[in-house]
Scaffold this motif. Structure first.
Motif, short mmCIF file in Angstrom:
data_model
loop_
_atom_site.label_atom_id
_atom_site.label_comp_id
_atom_site.label_asym_id
_atom_site.label_seq_id
_atom_site.Cartn_x
_atom_site.Cartn_y
_atom_site.Cartn_z
N CYS A 1 0.85 -1.20 0.00
CA CYS A 1 0.00 0.00 0.00
C CYS A 1 0.87 1.24 0.00
CB CYS A 1 -0.86 0.06 1.25
SG CYS A 1 -2.21 -1.11 1.26
N CYS A 2 0.44 2.25 -0.71
CA CYS A 2 1.16 3.52 -0.61
C CYS A 2 0.60 4.30 0.57
CB CYS A 2 1.07 4.32 -1.90
SG CYS A 2 -0.47 5.21 -2.11
N ASN A 3 1.44 5.10 1.17
CA ASN A 3 1.09 5.80 2.39
C ASN A 3 -0.11 6.73 2.24
OD1 ASN A 3 1.81 6.65 5.14
ND2 ASN A 3 2.24 8.62 4.18
N MET B 1 6.03 4.54 0.87
CA MET B 1 5.52 5.89 0.69
C MET B 1 4.69 5.97 -0.60
SD MET B 1 6.27 7.32 3.38
CE MET B 1 6.15 9.09 3.37
N CYS B 2 5.12 5.24 -1.64
CA CYS B 2 4.45 5.36 -2.94
C CYS B 2 4.51 4.02 -3.64
CB CYS B 2 5.19 6.41 -3.76
SG CYS B 2 4.62 6.57 -5.46
N SER B 3 3.52 3.76 -4.49
CA SER B 3 3.54 2.49 -5.22
C SER B 3 4.78 2.44 -6.13
CB SER B 3 2.26 2.33 -6.04
OG SER B 3 2.19 3.34 -7.02
N GLY B 4 5.30 3.60 -6.48
CA GLY B 4 6.50 3.65 -7.32
C GLY B 4 7.73 3.06 -6.65
N ASP C 1 -3.54 11.08 -9.17
CA ASP C 1 -3.62 11.41 -7.75
C ASP C 1 -2.35 11.12 -6.97
OD1 ASP C 1 -6.17 12.07 -8.27
OD2 ASP C 1 -7.12 10.48 -7.10
N CYS C 2 -1.36 10.47 -7.60
CA CYS C 2 -0.17 10.07 -6.84
C CYS C 2 0.45 11.28 -6.15
CB CYS C 2 0.85 9.41 -7.78
SG CYS C 2 2.46 9.16 -7.00
N HIS C 3 0.76 11.08 -4.90
CA HIS C 3 1.32 12.14 -4.08
C HIS C 3 2.66 12.64 -4.64
CE1 HIS C 3 1.18 14.23 -0.27
NE2 HIS C 3 2.47 14.02 -0.14
N GLY D 1 -2.19 1.60 -5.16
CA GLY D 1 -1.69 2.97 -5.11
C GLY D 1 -2.80 3.94 -5.42
N CYS D 2 -2.42 5.19 -5.53
CA CYS D 2 -3.40 6.23 -5.81
C CYS D 2 -3.89 6.11 -7.26
CB CYS D 2 -2.78 7.61 -5.64
SG CYS D 2 -1.82 7.81 -4.14
N HIS D 3 -5.10 6.61 -7.49
CA HIS D 3 -5.63 6.62 -8.85
C HIS D 3 -4.74 7.46 -9.77
CE1 HIS D 3 -9.55 4.66 -8.37
NE2 HIS D 3 -9.48 5.09 -7.11
S1 FES Z 1 1.65 8.07 -3.43
FE1 FES Z 1 0.10 6.68 -3.79
S2 FES Z 1 0.81 5.85 -5.64
FE2 FES Z 1 2.28 7.35 -5.34
#
Ligand code: FES
Lengths: 1017, 133
Positions: free
Chosen positions: B12-14, B41-44, B71-73, B66-68
């Motif tokens: 999971c991403c944060n 922190m991120c799916s990346g 939407d990625c942080h 991860g985020c849609h």
């Molecule tokens: S922060 Fe959620 S996918 Fe990058």
């Protein structure tokens, strides 16, 4: 009263509930000294007594405890508990106040809350905290998580005082020699620049409603007692039992509006929170016992807040809770089993009787009794219901300059509204004494970090029960025993609440005792609680990145509550993974960055303008961006509030204040083009549409914080023939008619039909728009006032005039406005015939369809999220909720923060709300944002990428891939090598994942750490 | 087969999906317990190495979340995850691992119910596929 030039950079906050605590934290974090005054021995207030909070069913103590701990240990907050205000002199900016601190007969310098005294004390007394359902001793702390965790002797009951010098058990046994029967009361004199009142609430005393038999029948209880019954640390250890025989109830009734909306009881207002708390309590009971039969008897179901309507729906559909609209006649107790017979009149006027074995009275909220006294000392105005009055369009400002109010001291409110007002009152206090920032405060200092390099990890594991939130499903002791068997774990224990003050102290002791150099906490979610534990280990010289937090509540016990064995197994796995990772944790240096002391506010409506003014009045530069060519937003279409205040005038003066403020730069006709950077250091490009030239101009600004105030839009209806006939209009259009044609549009002898919930509470938009009921009643009253012969009908599902607005609902009924209920499956119909308009509806008493000719149909349309939300959410990387409104960091305690640091939210961008609520939220957002701007530098996460130059071959993939230009190829003697610019790196880790040489690592999320977790599965 | 309990990792991403998982918890949305979350922190951040090692160690299924899109942080971490995911799927096939054992899903912080649904569906698929041997 003259404003003296000498100001004091300190604030007195009266009341240690969640409101007072939040105001104190905001002020102290912003650079002001705070004295937090509380009349009981501990801070925490009513929220500490609640089992869970709606609509998320978050454990109340779990979210509150970290705040209490933070307030308790903040170097700039001085707790003065068990004390009361007795006198005041001076004026705004420079008050002298006198406080009387009652003697606890325990020397608090010496007491460490070990508990020996109350264990040994022979005297049992009813505990106020447990609402009399449980006992405490004559020497006690009010509740286990009390802050400060210090004992008090209750003089009324203590044998020493009652029998003159006898007993002394506590004194003899106290290991700290802290008990001293001779400590006198003492007066404390302090100087403050401002005062905030957050004295909170008292629940209505149901003895006053004798028909319900409270106090006479054992199994009639009030809602707050049920909170304690349901609570794991409550009098029955969380077992749902009824008082008379301690047996599980099977049929439970809730009775709403006990002491609310009740003219006879003198409480004409609606208490705002009872409908939702009753739903919450009913759900919680159902969770204790699925087969429980639960009925809520109500007049109108008022689930008007964010997320409440779907909570209501869930209660009905998923939990099978029954909702019955009824008037309760009386309650009788059946002698044979002490069950209760409820006599009531249902909606169709039939008299009914039903038996229950437990009845819960949803008691209303009243101001704390302390308020009267305070009002006298401080010379404040009270409303007819005893709440503190605030001035027009400034909900937290009392009539007395320099004295502010928040929370239920001024009207019934829920927790997020109280927290919002707490921050708002901090904002107003800061505006008054801003020049004195940092004058009386000191910096938070931590001991030097211990160097563990080269040492074997020594892991301590702390597993939280979270009351029964975790322990009700997961076998915590099994997890603890299991943890002890894991490599390098030298210590493991369980805590009732790991986040409470005493547990935090205990963790520190264990770090020292067992020489721990890694700490693993298995509890709730790191998203809310990690910072607290990080602080704690920091106080013991551990770098905060030596903490590993694993989530066995939100992601385990709560979602597997019917599978305790599998959940326990999972919790063990999670602890094993966490310990595996902990072995590889490394200390990281703190990185501090400078803060650009200015803010960006997006949206120029009432919220945006108030937020901008808030920051500007604190002395910071503000950029206000408005999409339209005029400031004002939705308020431009409003003339009056329901209580008759002139919105047009207010708006004009607000716009003038904003436009002439030296610290505010307004960009109209403008939109955000791009946003980059992070907390303290944002860089934004604004596109300004040239007014005449229509040519776009781009400006770039730098700022440290962002406040989102994009507002909401009125829903344009497609139903009820809107747009097909000019006599069918919206409330907003009606209001414009009333005010723009005072002589032309006469409603005399006309029939006006208003239809509520158009575009709200339906399948497409599930939420309630909160303000439409009051808006309809406002307009109905205006029409009736102008043209008394007009006939006004309001078709509604529930009338939701919450809070003080209830009195206008009564007034409307008294003036002859006719209210007609409709159900979703029998909505009224509008049709035209021969040029006339008709409404077709079911006549409830005859129960047949009737047709009525009408002159006007007014649709009470809901509010929908602003169309720009999606775009702004993407630009700022902040989330929206399922309805399309912005989603805050935490529904209860962080109502104006986003999870992303440095970005805040206020007004209708958050959810539909009134003007006053928007103002308070805007002020709260500026207080929260101001905390960041009050600092020259802030700490940022040192979670950044690192390149191993030995492995790097200079391929340049990372440089191309990084979204922040944080990688740069630099020429070295071995050829090109990548270098990380830490200040640019945000820590996503994409580069590490893409490096073909595996030469890049992410600090705190290193390959070794993640791999250790993968391998431990 | 009824008591087969697959081993499943959910990354999971944060910012989005981990928060979505919390929201599912807060909403008490019940789900199959056979999954373990690892937060980054991120799916990346997810390296192919993590996934390949996990499969080698006998993990039966891996869900990346991860985020849609958009939407990625961190602007584009999820796109990078998507690209890597597609490549990994091919690689898995070549290695003779059923590529349904790896899945990528976008879940926002506001989508508790979606988290529940995604988890239950994925666990169902993996349970049907049986142990990876
Ligand atoms: S922060 Fe959620 S996918 Fe990058």
């Amino acid at each position: 009263m003259n404003i003296s030039n000498r100001k004091v950079g300190a604030v007195l906050v009266i009341g240690g509930g969640i409101g007072g605590v939040q105001a104190s934290l905001d002020l102290a974090d912003s650079g002001f000294k705070v004295y937090l005054l509380e009349k009981t021995p501990s801070i925490g207030g009513v929220m500490a007594q609640l089992d869970k909070t709606f609509p998320t069913n978050d454990c109340s103590m779990c979210i509150l405890a970290p705040k209490l701990v933070s307030a308790g240990r903040h170097p700039n907050i001085e707790l003065i508990t068990y004390a009361e205000l007795v006198g005041i002199q001076g004026g705004p900016g420079d008050f002298s106040v006198q406080i009387l601190k009652r003697s606890p007969f325990v020397d608090w310098e010496k007491c460490n809350g070990c508990g020996v005294c109350w264990e040994k004390c022979p005297i049992m007394v009813d505990s106020d905290f447990e609402c009399g359902l449980g006992k405490r001793k004559a020497i006690y702390v009010p509740f286990p998580q009390a802050v400060p965790n210090k004992a008090v002797i209750d003089k009324e009951h203590c044998t020493y005082f009652v029998k003159g010098g006898k007993c002394r058990v506590c004194q003899i046994l106290c290991p700290a020699k802290a008990v001293d029967f001779n400590i006198p009361d003492k007066q404390i004199d302090i100087k403050v620049g401002s005062i905030i009142i957050g004295t909170g609430l008292k629940t209505f005393d149901p003895h006053l409603k004798s028909i319900f038999g409270y106090g006479k029948y054992a199994n009639v209880i009030k809602s707050i007692e049920l909170e304690r019954i349901l609570n794991a640390s409550g009098p029955f250890q969380g077992h749902l039992v009824r008082p008379s025989d301690r047996k599980e109830p099977h049929r439970v009734a809730f009775i709403q509006c006990v002491g609310s909306r009740d003219v006879k009881a003198g409480n004409n207002y609606c208490s705002s929170v009872c409908c939702v708390y009753a739903i919450k309590e009913a759900i919680l009971m159902k969770e204790h016992n699925r087969s429980l039969d639960c009925t809520i008897f109500y007049m109108d179901m008022r689930t008007f807040g964010k997320g409440f309507e779907s909570y209501y729906k869930r209660a009905k559909e998923k939990y099978g809770i029954k909702f019955k609209r009824a008037m309760i006649g009386e309650i009788l107790e059946l002698a044979e089993n002490r069950n209760l017979l409820l006599k009531y009149e249902d909606e169709d006027g039939n008299l009914k009787r039903e038996k229950f074995d437990l009845v819960v009275l949803s008691v209303g909220l009243k101001p704390d009794e302390n308020v009267k006294n305070l009002a006298e000392i401080l010379n404040l105005d009270l409303s007819e219901f005893g709440f503190i009055k605030s001035i027009h369009f400034s909900p937290v400002e009392t009539i007395r300059p320099g004295i502010f109010v928040c929370g239920t001291a001024s009207a019934p409110k829920d927790i997020p509204e109280t927290v919002t007002e707490a921050s708002a009152s901090a904002q107003k206090a800061i505006e008054l004494i801003k020049e004195e920032r940092h004058k009386l405060t000191r910096k938070i200092e931590y001991p030097g970090e211990v160097d563990f390099s080269g040492q074997q990890p020594r892991i301590g594991v702390f597993v939280c029960h979270c009351g029964i939130n975790i322990a009700g499903t997961v076998k915590v002791m099994e997890v603890v025993e299991y943890a002890k068997t894991l490599p390098n774990v030298v210590y493991a224990e369980n805590n009732l609440y790991s986040c409470s003050d005493d547990s935090q102290q205990h963790i520190k002791e264990m770090i020292e005792k067992h020489k721990l150099n890694r700490v693993v906490v298995a509890a709730c979610t790191p998203r809310t609680h990690e910072p607290l534990f990080q602080e704690t280990i920091r106080e013991k010289g551990l770098n905060k990145f030596l903490l590993e937090f694993t989530n066995i509540r939100d992601q385990c016990s709560w979602v597997h509550s019917h599978q305790p064995d599998l959940a326990t197994e999972k919790a063990k796995d999670l602890v094993r993974m966490a310990c595996a990772r902990a072995n590889h944790l490394e200390p990281l240096p703190t990185i501090t960055i400078p803060v650009t002391q200015s803010g960006l506010v997006i949206g120029g409506g009432i919220s945006g303008m108030n937020a901008a003014l808030g920051l500007a009045n604190q002395g910071y530069k503000v950029y206000l961006v408005e999409e339209k060519e005029e400031l004002g937003g939705n308020a431009r279409h409003i003339n009056r509030t329901i209580d008759g205040r002139n919105v047009k005038e207010y708006l004009q003066s607000l716009i003038k204040n904003v436009q002439t403020h030296p610290n505010i730069k307004v960009y109209k006709n403008s939109k955000l083009e791009s946003v980059s950077g992070y907390i303290g250091n944002f860089r934004t490009r604004i596109k300004i549409q040239g007014e005449e030239t229509k040519k776009n101009e781009l400006v770039e600004i730098e700022h440290g914080v962002i406040i989102v105030a994009t507002g909401a839009q009125e829903y344009k209806p497609t139903e009820y023939l809107y747009g097909k006939d000019s006599r069918i209009i919206t409330q907003r259009e009606l209001e414009e008619k009333i005010f723009s044609h005072p002589t032309m549009e006469s409603f005399n002898d006309k029939t006006i039909v208003m239809i509520q919930c158009v575009g709200s509470r339906d399948n497409e938009r599930k939420y309630c728009s909160r303000i439409c009921c009051s808006q309809a009643i406002k307009n109905a009253l205006l029409i009736k006032q102008k043209d008394p012969d007009a006939e006004v009908f309001i078709f509604y599902k529930d009338i939701r005039t919450y809070g003080i607005n209830e009195i206008f609902y009564q007034k409307a009924r008294d003036t002859g406005v006719i209210f007609v209920r409709y159900d979703d499956d029998a909505k009224p119909e509008i049709f035209g015939r021969n040029g006339a308009l008709f409404i077709k509806t079911k006549e409830p008493i005859l129960n047949e369809e009737i047709e009525l000719p009408v002159d006007f149909v007014v649709l009470s349309t809901g509010l929908i999220p602003d169309k720009s939300n999606r775009e702004i959410a993407q630009l700022l990387k902040v989330p929206l909720n399922e309805d399309g409104f912005f989603l805050e960091a935490h529904m209860k305690l962080r109502p104006v923060d986003f999870a992303t640091d440095g970005i805040f939210i206020c007004g209708m961008a958050h959810s539909p709300k009134t003007i006053d609520e928007s103002i308070a939220q805007a002020q709260a957002a500026s207080a929260r944002a101001g905390i960041i701007l009050s600092k020259d530098t802030i700490e940022v996460l040192p979670i950044v990428a690192e390149v191993d130059t030995e492995k790097c071959i200079g391929c340049g993939i990372c440089e191309k891939l990084c979204a922040y230009q944080a990688h740069e190829l630099k020429k070295t003697e071995k050829g090109y090598r990548s270098e990380v610019i830490s200040a640019y790196c945000k820590g996503c880790g994409s580069c590490a994942a893409s490096c073909p040489q595996m030469a890049i690592n992410m600090k705190h999320f290193t390959n070794e750490q993640i791999m250790a977790m993968v391998e431990a599965i | 087969m009824s008591d087969y309990k697959p081993k499943i990792i959910v990354f999971c991403c944060n910012w989005c999906s981990y928060a979505g998982a919390d929201l599912a918890g807060v909403s008490r949305l019940q789900m199959n317990p056979n999954f373990r979350i690892i937060r980054t922190m991120c799916s990346g951040r997810i390296e192919p190495e993590f996934i390949l090692t996990a499969f080698k160690k006998g993990v039966d299924g891996i869900l990346l979340t991860g985020c849609h899109p958009g939407d990625c942080h961190y602007i584009s971490g999820n796109y990078k995850a998507l690209r890597r995911y597609n490549a990994l799927k091919l690689l898995l096939k070549e290695m003779g691992i059923d590529d349904r054992r790896l899945k990528l899903e976008w879940i926002s912080a506001g989508e508790g119910a979606r988290f529940q649904e995604v988890i239950n569906n994925f666990i169902k698929t993996i349970t049907e596929l049986g142990p990876i041997v």
